[in-house]
Design a protein around this motif. Sequence first.
Motif, PDB file in Angstrom:
ATOM      1  N   ARG A 121       0.813  -1.223   0.000  1.00 51.96           N
ATOM      2  CA  ARG A 121       0.000   0.000   0.000  1.00 51.96           C
ATOM      3  C   ARG A 121       0.841   1.265   0.000  1.00 51.96           C
ATOM      4  NH1 ARG A 121      -4.700  -0.260   4.446  1.00 51.96           N
ATOM      5  NH2 ARG A 121      -4.677   1.948   3.859  1.00 51.96           N
ATOM      6  N   HIS A 122       2.103   1.149   0.384  1.00 51.90           N
ATOM      7  CA  HIS A 122       2.987   2.303   0.447  1.00 51.90           C
ATOM      8  C   HIS A 122       4.279   1.996  -0.313  1.00 51.90           C
ATOM      9  CE1 HIS A 122       0.547   4.397   3.468  1.00 51.90           C
ATOM     10  NE2 HIS A 122       0.389   3.225   4.046  1.00 51.90           N
ATOM     11  N   PRO A 123       4.974   3.023  -0.788  1.00 46.74           N
ATOM     12  CA  PRO A 123       6.246   2.799  -1.478  1.00 46.74           C
ATOM     13  C   PRO A 123       7.203   1.978  -0.618  1.00 46.74           C
ATOM     14  CG  PRO A 123       5.539   5.063  -1.775  1.00 46.74           C
ATOM     15  CD  PRO A 123       4.590   4.455  -0.775  1.00 46.74           C
ATOM     16  N   THR A 124       7.722   0.906  -1.190  1.00 46.69           N
ATOM     17  CA  THR A 124       8.584  -0.022  -0.455  1.00 46.69           C
ATOM     18  C   THR A 124       9.752  -0.436  -1.335  1.00 46.69           C
ATOM     19  OG1 THR A 124       6.726  -0.908   0.829  1.00 46.69           O
ATOM     20  CG2 THR A 124       8.706  -2.278   0.696  1.00 46.69           C
ATOM     21  N   LEU A 125      10.920  -0.509  -0.735  1.00 47.64           N
ATOM     22  CA  LEU A 125      12.116  -0.993  -1.432  1.00 47.64           C
ATOM     23  C   LEU A 125      12.707  -2.158  -0.650  1.00 47.64           C
ATOM     24  CD1 LEU A 125      14.406  -0.768  -3.556  1.00 47.64           C
ATOM     25  CD2 LEU A 125      15.544   0.817  -1.972  1.00 47.64           C
ATOM     26  N   ALA A 126      12.971  -3.269  -1.344  1.00 43.30           N
ATOM     27  CA  ALA A 126      13.670  -4.416  -0.767  1.00 43.30           C
ATOM     28  C   ALA A 126      14.990  -4.593  -1.513  1.00 43.30           C
ATOM     29  CB  ALA A 126      12.823  -5.677  -0.881  1.00 43.30           C
ATOM     30  N   VAL A 127      16.095  -4.676  -0.760  1.00 44.04           N
ATOM     31  CA  VAL A 127      17.416  -4.849  -1.354  1.00 44.04           C
ATOM     32  C   VAL A 127      18.078  -6.064  -0.711  1.00 44.04           C
ATOM     33  CG1 VAL A 127      19.607  -3.749  -1.919  1.00 44.04           C
ATOM     34  CG2 VAL A 127      17.577  -2.333  -1.581  1.00 44.04           C
ATOM     35  N   PHE A 128      18.617  -6.943  -1.544  1.00 40.48           N
ATOM     36  CA  PHE A 128      19.254  -8.156  -1.031  1.00 40.48           C
ATOM     37  C   PHE A 128      20.426  -8.526  -1.930  1.00 40.48           C
ATOM     38  CE2 PHE A 128      15.430  -9.042  -3.497  1.00 40.48           C
ATOM     39  CZ  PHE A 128      15.929  -9.799  -4.557  1.00 40.48           C
ATOM     40  N   GLY A 129      21.313  -9.363  -1.410  1.00 40.72           N
ATOM     41  CA  GLY A 129      22.498  -9.758  -2.156  1.00 40.72           C
ATOM     42  C   GLY A 129      22.332 -11.108  -2.835  1.00 40.72           C
ATOM     43  N   THR A 130      23.086 -11.320  -3.894  1.00 37.43           N
ATOM     44  CA  THR A 130      23.017 -12.587  -4.619  1.00 37.43           C
ATOM     45  C   THR A 130      23.752 -13.709  -3.890  1.00 37.43           C
ATOM     46  OG1 THR A 130      24.984 -12.017  -5.920  1.00 37.43           O
ATOM     47  CG2 THR A 130      22.829 -11.404  -6.830  1.00 37.43           C
ATOM     48  N   ARG A 131      24.534 -13.345  -2.876  1.00 40.76           N
ATOM     49  CA  ARG A 131      25.289 -14.351  -2.123  1.00 40.76           C
ATOM     50  C   ARG A 131      24.873 -14.369  -0.653  1.00 40.76           C
ATOM     51  NH1 ARG A 131      31.561 -13.941  -4.396  1.00 40.76           N
ATOM     52  NH2 ARG A 131      31.053 -14.369  -6.603  1.00 40.76           N
ATOM     53  N   ASP A 132      23.620 -14.073  -0.402  1.00 38.91           N
ATOM     54  CA  ASP A 132      23.113 -14.116   0.968  1.00 38.91           C
ATOM     55  C   ASP A 132      23.232 -15.536   1.501  1.00 38.91           C
ATOM     56  OD1 ASP A 132      21.115 -14.238   3.233  1.00 38.91           O
ATOM     57  OD2 ASP A 132      20.861 -12.138   2.649  1.00 38.91           O
ATOM     58  N   SER A 133      23.821 -15.665   2.680  1.00 36.82           N
ATOM     59  CA  SER A 133      24.070 -16.998   3.247  1.00 36.82           C
ATOM     60  C   SER A 133      22.840 -17.623   3.875  1.00 36.82           C
ATOM     61  CB  SER A 133      25.182 -16.907   4.304  1.00 36.82           C
ATOM     62  OG  SER A 133      24.858 -15.945   5.296  1.00 36.82           O
ATOM     63  N   PHE A 134      21.759 -16.854   4.053  1.00 31.66           N
ATOM     64  CA  PHE A 134      20.556 -17.364   4.690  1.00 31.66           C
ATOM     65  C   PHE A 134      19.444 -17.713   3.693  1.00 31.66           C
ATOM     66  CE2 PHE A 134      21.939 -14.525   8.412  1.00 31.66           C
ATOM     67  CZ  PHE A 134      22.721 -15.545   8.947  1.00 31.66           C
TER      68      PHE A 134
ATOM     69  N   SER B 267      18.582 -18.166  -0.692  1.00 29.70           N
ATOM     70  CA  SER B 267      19.125 -18.217  -2.047  1.00 29.70           C
ATOM     71  C   SER B 267      18.629 -17.030  -2.862  1.00 29.70           C
ATOM     72  CB  SER B 267      18.708 -19.520  -2.737  1.00 29.70           C
ATOM     73  OG  SER B 267      17.325 -19.513  -3.037  1.00 29.70           O
ATOM     74  N   SER B 268      19.438 -16.612  -3.812  1.00 29.63           N
ATOM     75  CA  SER B 268      19.075 -15.510  -4.675  1.00 29.63           C
ATOM     76  C   SER B 268      17.814 -15.827  -5.472  1.00 29.63           C
ATOM     77  CB  SER B 268      20.235 -15.203  -5.634  1.00 29.63           C
ATOM     78  OG  SER B 268      19.904 -14.152  -6.516  1.00 29.63           O
TER      79      SER B 268
ATOM     80  N   GLN C  68      15.783  -4.716  -5.580  1.00 30.82           N
ATOM     81  CA  GLN C  68      17.044  -4.814  -6.307  1.00 30.82           C
ATOM     82  C   GLN C  68      17.928  -5.867  -5.664  1.00 30.82           C
ATOM     83  OE1 GLN C  68      19.113  -1.161  -7.215  1.00 30.82           O
ATOM     84  NE2 GLN C  68      21.060  -2.210  -7.549  1.00 30.82           N
ATOM     85  N   SER C  69      18.499  -6.715  -6.498  1.00 30.42           N
ATOM     86  CA  SER C  69      19.515  -7.658  -6.021  1.00 30.42           C
ATOM     87  C   SER C  69      20.883  -7.077  -6.354  1.00 30.42           C
ATOM     88  CB  SER C  69      19.339  -9.029  -6.685  1.00 30.42           C
ATOM     89  OG  SER C  69      19.506  -8.931  -8.090  1.00 30.42           O
ATOM     90  N   VAL C  70      21.819  -7.217  -5.445  1.00 27.75           N
ATOM     91  CA  VAL C  70      23.163  -6.667  -5.610  1.00 27.75           C
ATOM     92  C   VAL C  70      24.135  -7.814  -5.821  1.00 27.75           C
ATOM     93  CG1 VAL C  70      24.980  -5.278  -4.558  1.00 27.75           C
ATOM     94  CG2 VAL C  70      22.580  -4.690  -4.161  1.00 27.75           C
ATOM     95  N   ASP C  71      24.770  -7.837  -6.978  1.00 28.41           N
ATOM     96  CA  ASP C  71      25.693  -8.915  -7.321  1.00 28.41           C
ATOM     97  C   ASP C  71      26.854  -8.987  -6.333  1.00 28.41           C
ATOM     98  OD1 ASP C  71      24.214  -9.629  -9.530  1.00 28.41           O
ATOM     99  OD2 ASP C  71      25.412  -8.434 -10.943  1.00 28.41           O
ATOM    100  N   GLY C  72      27.093 -10.204  -5.827  1.00 32.54           N
ATOM    101  CA  GLY C  72      28.234 -10.454  -4.956  1.00 32.54           C
ATOM    102  C   GLY C  72      28.033 -10.076  -3.509  1.00 32.54           C
ATOM    103  N   ALA C  73      26.890  -9.506  -3.164  1.00 33.22           N
ATOM    104  CA  ALA C  73      26.663  -9.073  -1.775  1.00 33.22           C
ATOM    105  C   ALA C  73      26.164 -10.235  -0.930  1.00 33.22           C
ATOM    106  CB  ALA C  73      25.665  -7.929  -1.734  1.00 33.22           C
ATOM    107  N   GLY C  74      26.715 -10.366   0.261  1.00 31.40           N
ATOM    108  CA  GLY C  74      26.247 -11.352   1.227  1.00 31.40           C
ATOM    109  C   GLY C  74      25.257 -10.723   2.188  1.00 31.40           C
ATOM    110  N   HIS C  75      24.860 -11.489   3.176  1.00 30.30           N
ATOM    111  CA  HIS C  75      23.857 -11.006   4.126  1.00 30.30           C
ATOM    112  C   HIS C  75      24.364  -9.828   4.951  1.00 30.30           C
ATOM    113  CE1 HIS C  75      20.130 -11.593   6.400  1.00 30.30           C
ATOM    114  NE2 HIS C  75      20.832 -11.310   7.493  1.00 30.30           N
TER     115      HIS C  75
END
Length: 395
Positions: free
Chosen positions: A326-339, A341-342, A362-369
């Motif tokens: 219902r409201h503007p929301t941004l989710a950002v996560f890494g492609t190498r999150d250890s918890f 999977s991408s 947005q997914s960020v290449d190479g970023a972990g948790h």
Amino acid sequence: MAEPTYSFTIPSITDDTRLDCRIYHPNSLGATTSVRAAVIAHPYAPLGGSYDDAVVLSIVETLLQQDYIAFTFNFRGAGNSEGKTSWSGKPETEDYISLVGLAMHYAEQLSTLINQGTGSTEQSIPPSILLAGYSYGSLVLARLPFIDDIVKRFRAATIGTAAAEIILRARTLAKQNITSLDAKPQPLHNTPRGRFPATESDPSTTRSRDLLVVMGGEETDSSERRRSRDSRRSVDKVVRELPGRIKMHAKQLSDSDRKLHRQKDRHGESAMREKARSSSSPALNVKYLLISPVILPFSSTICPPSFVPTSRAGPAYGSAGSQFLRHPTLAVFGTRDSFTSSKRFRTWAEKQSTLSSSFLWQSVDGAGHFWSEKGVMQVLQERITRFVSKEVVVE
């Protein structure tokens, strides 16, 4: 790294658990009549999460550069906050609600005082508020009620409750800030009650109310302060302390309460609460920010499955998290999150974006948790900057 302007405690709204809090001010504060605030929740306390987390502090720095006032806090069981981390996550949700109430009232009071100080006759722009959570903090964020419900809950505060104490603390800090906007920061020293300007007296040895900031303790006199679950007092004193628009609404509630008392309606209090719920809410521009949101299967080890987001069809977080649609929301996560999977992240995020055009990801290449890889923190900061720099339109 930015230093907090204020470091203090507030009681959690339901059970008075004492929570560590910080407020960070941008350098531009006071230069504009619009006020923007952000609340950032930290990772899982049993795994070392607190408001000193490097990612949390990095988000604070990013938001300060975008002229946000940043609020951070320790959930119960983290840092010096009282209590222990719960299994259900419900008490932590109340902790977060407490900070939202603090940020809302602080921002609105500050906006009112700034407008008064500049002599502006124009109607002030409604405060903007960004609610953010990193890792476990995003799980708690997903469980928050809609912002209107939080506003109404604080509007119905009775004297002596934690909600009333939070409102008064926000008011005190906002007023103190206005008096020191043009003053240079002073060195701080440690005292039994917290950190104070070195040129000021320790409030444990003086009754002066002219200190730059109140640290620890309580705003309400001890004879009136009561545990939240037991208080049944009038809202009259809180009304006298509330700012502008909220004061008007609360006075209406107080008048209604007195009428119900005269009628000796045994259901008076429930009727008063219903009156608060049905009244209109002040406009607030709201955004949500999720950093490395934890989804199944790891999340089931730290909170009930019904609490968490899944990659299945339907709104994020099942019954919770619908505010993200219902409201503007941004989710950002890494492609190498250890918890998580991408692929699972993408499935979940794409589903939400199909349900609401205001849900961005947005997914960020190479970023972990933990965002410790080279260069990924800068990418995260840049994405947050683009998101918060866009104005939100109140519907």
